[in-house]
Design a protein around this motif. Structure first.
Motif, PDB file in Angstrom:
ATOM      1  N   HIS B 102      35.368  39.206  48.903  1.00  0.00           N
ATOM      2  CA  HIS B 102      34.170  40.000  48.604  1.00  0.00           C
ATOM      3  C   HIS B 102      34.122  40.480  47.162  1.00  0.00           C
ATOM      4  N   LYS B 103      35.252  40.470  46.466  1.00  0.00           N
ATOM      5  CA  LYS B 103      35.204  40.763  45.021  1.00  0.00           C
ATOM      6  C   LYS B 103      34.259  39.793  44.343  1.00  0.00           C
ATOM      7  N   ARG B 104      34.372  38.531  44.730  1.00  0.00           N
ATOM      8  CA  ARG B 104      33.559  37.502  44.093  1.00  0.00           C
ATOM      9  C   ARG B 104      32.151  37.420  44.678  1.00  0.00           C
ATOM     10  N   THR B 105      32.049  37.564  46.014  1.00  0.00           N
ATOM     11  CA  THR B 105      30.752  37.317  46.640  1.00  0.00           C
ATOM     12  C   THR B 105      29.811  38.518  46.618  1.00  0.00           C
ATOM     13  N   GLY B 107      30.979  41.795  45.113  1.00  0.00           N
ATOM     14  CA  GLY B 107      31.441  42.863  44.226  1.00  0.00           C
ATOM     15  C   GLY B 107      32.032  44.033  44.989  1.00  0.00           C
ATOM     16  N   THR B 108      32.350  43.803  46.264  1.00  0.00           N
ATOM     17  CA  THR B 108      32.860  44.901  47.089  1.00  0.00           C
ATOM     18  C   THR B 108      34.174  44.558  47.776  1.00  0.00           C
ATOM     19  N   GLY B 109      35.059  43.879  47.027  1.00  0.00           N
ATOM     20  CA  GLY B 109      36.421  43.696  47.537  1.00  0.00           C
ATOM     21  C   GLY B 109      37.160  45.021  47.519  1.00  0.00           C
ATOM     22  N   LEU B 151      40.604  31.613  44.265  1.00  0.00           N
ATOM     23  CA  LEU B 151      41.112  32.963  44.516  1.00  0.00           C
ATOM     24  C   LEU B 151      42.587  32.996  44.904  1.00  0.00           C
TER      25      LEU B 151
END
Lengths: 222, 222, 222, 222
Positions: B102-105, B107-109, B151
């Motif tokens: 979710h960091k990549r998809t 921005g909420t990793g 990743l």
């Protein structure tokens, strides 16, 4: 006949004088790592010193053309002004770290397929002017050796793309990614993320500048 | 003598009654991979089948508690309702893919340090109720074997954090990351990014469900 | 006198023949929104219909050159093949949504300053060939009217950059961003995030295609 | 005489006991903005000064509990140690900037729905201890007034979520987002991105600290 010989010798002398004048111009084209390469302890400065030591200094002129934060399309946008305008004989391209890194930091990294397209476009333009092009893989974003640097996977992907670009365009490859990984596997037993070849995981420290100068010298000036 | 036999039979009956009552409840707590585990070919269904085959079915009851898209703090937020409310004896936690992805998809990793804090908080709450906790490393986001899955670096980092959490909390570790890497090195000679243990680089295919069921069986039910 | 009339008629015939030949070619250059513009209900198809209705069909030929996912530098990379090769008289550029959106979805949006550089480079190349260039601001990523669409701020920033590019390059501006905001303020009292001019917050529905065709017609073909 | 003295002493003791007991403890719970609030010119320091000026100083004790970089789940994770352990009567929560900002900078912002869940969980825990809870909307990430601050859309979304949380939990709202927008519309005619109420678009300058202290005073201590 004698006169002819004298004239011929004069011609030769002139020719050799001319070739001396024809110092090969090498432009290093890249990002902040290349920008720092012209500092007193930078790898470009070191390369100049090595050329002098080996009596090769009259044959080459080294110029830095690095700008911090540059990605492949920044190089593309400024290649006329910063590279072609200097009429180089050789260009050494070193780019890729920001194309990967900016995905995380600004959301403005470069798509892998566009990276390849712009890279190819740069090489084509340079080769069309009979410029010899050397290309480098990006060295590191983090020096850990257990494959846990956050962006390792993506950086390896872009390094792999560059290796293919080298093959496809017949450009000698300077594989700084491989050099860095190999060096760290031998010299970073504590799995540190910086301090081996870099100051911060990305930018070269003294050892790093030496290592890069060594591999570049043996590839470019052998 | 007869009396003794009767007493003995009664004891046996009681014993069998007791053991029936004492079926251990196992809750699998995780994200979409665990959610799919209860499907007909999912690894949880396979584990139930294996327990039956080995005559172990009366001793365990397996429950799925996976929800797609979950990160470690989603598990934390719903652990009362979805895990503790079921009074499990054993909980198998498998989380981490979305914390990285979710960091990549989106921005909420999940920050690495917060990932660890929430993970520890979940384990503490479970262990405080005498629940046996098994924890898993995330298997894969991409199956390439040349370390170029985008990743990989970050996923390895979170896997490494989970290995430390296991040690610090005395939880048996099911190292699905290691299993996946080892399996791929042997069985993915073409460096494919999916199709070996997963359908899409993340979610298990038939082979993947079998491989996970095998390693889980040998760790949990040995 | 008769001869004169005949000659005059011949001239007229020739003239009308010539004007038939001189159909202006208009290329719509953009992303998925433009790609969908040539569908039966798309805005480019609608524009063709409007030209026919107003007896203007013989003067213009409309061509779509939209590709899904394109950002400004994708337009730059393919402009030779997809635009210049078609020898257009007029080019309508509509790009920007993905330059903003991909920051969030892939980490590969376009830096604002590079966006401007590539946009300018495209316009310069087109104008150097005497092509008339119209440029559009990006319409929307989400249709909420309370300024809470996630990417509104950045989209407004890029729209503002495009307005400046229009001024600096003397290009007529088609301000689809302003049109969309105005339309929504009047027609979206429930603050919906889609369904007013778009199907999904980005791509045009029937009403959206009509609205875009109207504003484009009045700007390009007036 | 002795009796009188004893009675008087008792009165004094009682009085001092009472006033000591009746000082309301106010904890300001938030991120770096709150952390800076206890500096000599910070808004918490200013509030203390205002309480003294108005002869209210004996009734309140103000404590800062801000930590730079905190998101809503950081507040959740440390609320036992940093807030409940101090037995406050009043807690003022100001969080949200990093939940939005970290999406862009680290890829670790907070999903909107999880933001709401953790925020509600914090409030419930505080209210369960009869603590009065005030909550604030995030003020700004950039001060431009033309709706082109990059993260404005998302920040407005989270501000809107917080307004609903206030309603649902019966918490007085301190709408710093609205205050900031209103102030800038009046006082930022040049559309600057910083320097009006903040030093950097986020952190308060002297004017900002005064503005925040004013609105907080009138809401909390009226």
């Amino acid at each position: 006949m004698k006169k002819l010989l004298v004239a011929f010798s004069a011609c030769l002398a002139l020719l050799s004088f001319n070739t001396k004048q024809k110092k090969q111009r090498v432009v290093f084209f890249g990002d902040s790592i290349t920008e720092a390469g012209v500092k007193p302890t930078g790898f470009i400065t070191k390369l100049s010193g090595m050329l002098q030591q080996k009596g090769n200094a009259n044959n080459y002129e080294l110029l830095g053309a690095g700008i911090g934060g540059n990605k492949v399309y920044d190089l593309y946008l400024r290649m006329e002004d910063d590279v072609l305008a200097k009429s180089p004989d050789i260009v050494v391209i070193w780019v890729g770290v920001n194309d990967v890194w900016h995905k995380r930091t600004y959301g403005t990294g470069t798509d892998a397929d566009k990276f390849e397209k712009f890279y190819n476009a740069i090489i084509k333009k340079l080769q069309a002017k009979q410029i010899k092009v050397f290309i480098c893989t990006p060295a590191a974003i983090g020096e850990k050796t257990d494959f846990s640097n956050e962006l390792d996977g993506d950086l390896n992907k872009y390094a792999s793309i560059i290796r293919n670009i080298a093959k496809n365009n017949n450009c000698p490859l300077i594989d700084l990614r491989k050099m860095t990984l190999d060096y760290n596997l031998k010299n970073n037993p504590e799995n540190k993320d910086r301090g081996i070849l870099t100051t911060d995981g990305v930018h070269l420290n003294e050892t790093g500048n030496n290592a890069v100068a060594d591999i570049m010298y043996s590839t470019i000036f052998k």
